[in-house]
Scaffold this motif. Structure first.
Motif, PDB file in Angstrom:
ATOM      1  N   GLU A   1       8.936   0.982  11.657  1.00  0.00           N
ATOM      2  CA  GLU A   1       7.625   1.279  12.225  1.00  0.00           C
ATOM      3  C   GLU A   1       6.513   1.026  11.215  1.00  0.00           C
ATOM      4  N   PHE A   2       6.780   1.281   9.951  1.00  0.00           N
ATOM      5  CA  PHE A   2       5.792   1.070   8.901  1.00  0.00           C
ATOM      6  C   PHE A   2       5.374  -0.398   8.839  1.00  0.00           C
ATOM      7  N   ARG A   3       6.304  -1.293   9.158  1.00  0.00           N
ATOM      8  CA  ARG A   3       6.024  -2.722   9.146  1.00  0.00           C
ATOM      9  C   ARG A   3       5.062  -3.121  10.266  1.00  0.00           C
ATOM     10  N   GLU A   4       5.009  -2.323  11.341  1.00  0.00           N
ATOM     11  CA  GLU A   4       4.169  -2.657  12.486  1.00  0.00           C
ATOM     12  C   GLU A   4       2.692  -2.508  12.117  1.00  0.00           C
ATOM     13  N   VAL A   5       1.916  -3.491  12.493  1.00  0.00           N
ATOM     14  CA  VAL A   5       0.505  -3.532  12.125  1.00  0.00           C
ATOM     15  C   VAL A   5      -0.250  -2.310  12.667  1.00  0.00           C
ATOM     16  N   ASN A   6       0.040  -1.915  13.907  1.00  0.00           N
ATOM     17  CA  ASN A   6      -0.714  -0.796  14.479  1.00  0.00           C
ATOM     18  C   ASN A   6      -0.442   0.520  13.748  1.00  0.00           C
ATOM     19  N   ILE A   7       0.764   0.736  13.266  1.00  0.00           N
ATOM     20  CA  ILE A   7       1.063   1.951  12.500  1.00  0.00           C
ATOM     21  C   ILE A   7       0.316   1.930  11.170  1.00  0.00           C
ATOM     22  N   SER A   8       0.380   0.812  10.472  1.00  0.00           N
ATOM     23  CA  SER A   8      -0.329   0.688   9.198  1.00  0.00           C
ATOM     24  C   SER A   8      -1.825   0.907   9.386  1.00  0.00           C
ATOM     25  N   LYS A   9      -2.371   0.360  10.459  1.00  0.00           N
ATOM     26  CA  LYS A   9      -3.807   0.534  10.722  1.00  0.00           C
ATOM     27  C   LYS A   9      -4.153   1.985  11.025  1.00  0.00           C
ATOM     28  N   GLN A  10      -3.274   2.675  11.746  1.00  0.00           N
ATOM     29  CA  GLN A  10      -3.535   4.080  12.070  1.00  0.00           C
ATOM     30  C   GLN A  10      -3.729   4.913  10.810  1.00  0.00           C
ATOM     31  N   TYR A  11      -2.968   4.594   9.781  1.00  0.00           N
ATOM     32  CA  TYR A  11      -3.041   5.345   8.531  1.00  0.00           C
ATOM     33  C   TYR A  11      -3.880   4.633   7.474  1.00  0.00           C
ATOM     34  N   ARG A  12      -4.443   3.490   7.834  1.00  0.00           N
ATOM     35  CA  ARG A  12      -5.227   2.656   6.925  1.00  0.00           C
ATOM     36  C   ARG A  12      -4.456   2.314   5.655  1.00  0.00           C
ATOM     37  N   LEU A  13      -3.240   1.836   5.865  1.00  0.00           N
ATOM     38  CA  LEU A  13      -2.385   1.397   4.772  1.00  0.00           C
ATOM     39  C   LEU A  13      -2.252  -0.111   4.842  1.00  0.00           C
ATOM     40  N   SER A  14      -2.095  -0.727   3.708  1.00  0.00           N
ATOM     41  CA  SER A  14      -1.877  -2.173   3.638  1.00  0.00           C
ATOM     42  C   SER A  14      -0.559  -2.410   2.923  1.00  0.00           C
ATOM     43  N   PRO A  15       0.535  -2.449   3.681  1.00  0.00           N
ATOM     44  CA  PRO A  15       1.841  -2.630   3.032  1.00  0.00           C
ATOM     45  C   PRO A  15       1.879  -3.899   2.203  1.00  0.00           C
ATOM     46  N   ASP A  16       2.333  -3.776   1.008  1.00  0.00           N
ATOM     47  CA  ASP A  16       2.435  -4.875   0.072  1.00  0.00           C
ATOM     48  C   ASP A  16       3.719  -5.658   0.382  1.00  0.00           C
ATOM     49  N   PRO A  17       3.638  -6.980   0.532  1.00  0.00           N
ATOM     50  CA  PRO A  17       4.837  -7.770   0.845  1.00  0.00           C
ATOM     51  C   PRO A  17       5.965  -7.586  -0.171  1.00  0.00           C
ATOM     52  N   GLU A  18       5.615  -7.478  -1.447  1.00  0.00           N
ATOM     53  CA  GLU A  18       6.643  -7.277  -2.484  1.00  0.00           C
ATOM     54  C   GLU A  18       7.361  -5.951  -2.275  1.00  0.00           C
ATOM     55  N   VAL A  19       6.601  -4.900  -1.977  1.00  0.00           N
ATOM     56  CA  VAL A  19       7.202  -3.583  -1.742  1.00  0.00           C
ATOM     57  C   VAL A  19       8.085  -3.620  -0.499  1.00  0.00           C
ATOM     58  N   LEU A  20       7.594  -4.232   0.569  1.00  0.00           N
ATOM     59  CA  LEU A  20       8.386  -4.325   1.799  1.00  0.00           C
ATOM     60  C   LEU A  20       9.683  -5.090   1.563  1.00  0.00           C
ATOM     61  N   ASP A  21       9.638  -6.131   0.755  1.00  0.00           N
ATOM     62  CA  ASP A  21      10.837  -6.896   0.435  1.00  0.00           C
ATOM     63  C   ASP A  21      11.845  -6.036  -0.328  1.00  0.00           C
ATOM     64  N   ILE A  22      11.368  -5.282  -1.293  1.00  0.00           N
ATOM     65  CA  ILE A  22      12.250  -4.389  -2.059  1.00  0.00           C
ATOM     66  C   ILE A  22      12.885  -3.354  -1.130  1.00  0.00           C
ATOM     67  N   LEU A  23      12.069  -2.788  -0.242  1.00  0.00           N
ATOM     68  CA  LEU A  23      12.567  -1.759   0.679  1.00  0.00           C
ATOM     69  C   LEU A  23      13.580  -2.327   1.665  1.00  0.00           C
ATOM     70  N   ASP A  24      13.304  -3.519   2.189  1.00  0.00           N
ATOM     71  CA  ASP A  24      14.255  -4.166   3.096  1.00  0.00           C
ATOM     72  C   ASP A  24      15.588  -4.410   2.406  1.00  0.00           C
ATOM     73  N   THR A  25      15.518  -4.904   1.172  1.00  0.00           N
ATOM     74  CA  THR A  25      16.729  -5.221   0.423  1.00  0.00           C
ATOM     75  C   THR A  25      17.567  -3.978   0.156  1.00  0.00           C
ATOM     76  N   VAL A  26      16.945  -2.903  -0.301  1.00  0.00           N
ATOM     77  CA  VAL A  26      17.713  -1.692  -0.604  1.00  0.00           C
ATOM     78  C   VAL A  26      18.227  -1.042   0.676  1.00  0.00           C
ATOM     79  N   SER A  27      17.470  -1.164   1.735  1.00  0.00           N
ATOM     80  CA  SER A  27      17.898  -0.610   3.017  1.00  0.00           C
ATOM     81  C   SER A  27      19.185  -1.285   3.487  1.00  0.00           C
ATOM     82  N   ARG A  28      19.232  -2.602   3.372  1.00  0.00           N
ATOM     83  CA  ARG A  28      20.419  -3.347   3.800  1.00  0.00           C
ATOM     84  C   ARG A  28      21.563  -3.231   2.793  1.00  0.00           C
ATOM     85  N   ALA A  29      21.269  -3.470   1.521  1.00  0.00           N
ATOM     86  CA  ALA A  29      22.323  -3.552   0.501  1.00  0.00           C
ATOM     87  C   ALA A  29      22.994  -2.213   0.223  1.00  0.00           C
ATOM     88  N   LYS A  30      22.220  -1.157   0.234  1.00  0.00           N
ATOM     89  CA  LYS A  30      22.778   0.155  -0.106  1.00  0.00           C
ATOM     90  C   LYS A  30      22.761   1.131   1.071  1.00  0.00           C
TER      91      LYS A  30
END
Length: 164
Positions: free
Chosen positions: A65-94
């Motif tokens: 849900e955090f990846r969804e643009v409308n959720i990020s906008k609701q909280y005025r967050l700008s997810p960083d692509p590098e951070v999202l990549d790290i999170l995706d990787t650890v989510s899958r790998a571990k």
């Protein structure tokens, strides 16, 4: 023994908080753990969600849900692509469950509140490496959290920048 720990990361997308995230992924997280990204926004932020959750912080927001643009906008967050990549990787790998929580207020106090609210087993924060004078004038979030949090706290320094 994996899957029983909840680890928090103070995240503001600075180089030091990214370094803290990378260090946590490499050195702390195990299969099945839960990682909570803790964002603390200014108490002056004019966000509709703040009116609902100012006292308790937002509900936990799953990574998908955090990846969804409308959720990020609701909280005025700008997810960083590098951070999202790290999170995706650890989510899958571990098989780490990744969630986000947003608070409004003083980062020092809200990070300590998050430890209690989320029953964190540990908290990792980045250090901006302020000079002694700036720490005295501005206060050090990491120093305050180390002193006042009710769980173990690790402070990670970002690698020195090679840029002039």
């Amino acid at each position: 023994m994996g899957g029983q720990r909840t680890v928090g990361i103070g995240m503001d997308y600075s180089q030091s908080s990214k370094a803290a995230l990378r260090w946590t992924v490499d050195n702390v997280l195990d299969h099945g753990d839960t990682l909570v990204l803790i964002h603390v926004q200014s108490p002056k932020a004019d966000v509709p969600q703040k009116k609902l959750w100012e006292n308790t912080g937002s509900p936990l927001v799953p990574l998908d849900e955090f990846r969804e643009v409308n959720i990020s906008k609701q909280y005025r967050l700008s997810p960083d692509p590098e951070v999202l990549d790290i999170l995706d990787t650890v989510s899958r790998a571990k098989n780490v469950k990744v969630v986000l929580k947003v608070y409004w207020g003083d980062p020092r106090e809200k990070l300590c509140d998050a430890v209690d609210d989320l029953k964190l087993g540990s908290l990792v924060v980045g250090s901006r490496g302020l000079s002694m004078l700036k720490r005295v004038l501005l206060g050090s979030v990491s120093n305050y959290v180390v002193t006042n949090a009710a769980c173990p706290v690790t402070v990670v320094k970002a690698a020195p920048s090679s840029k002039p």
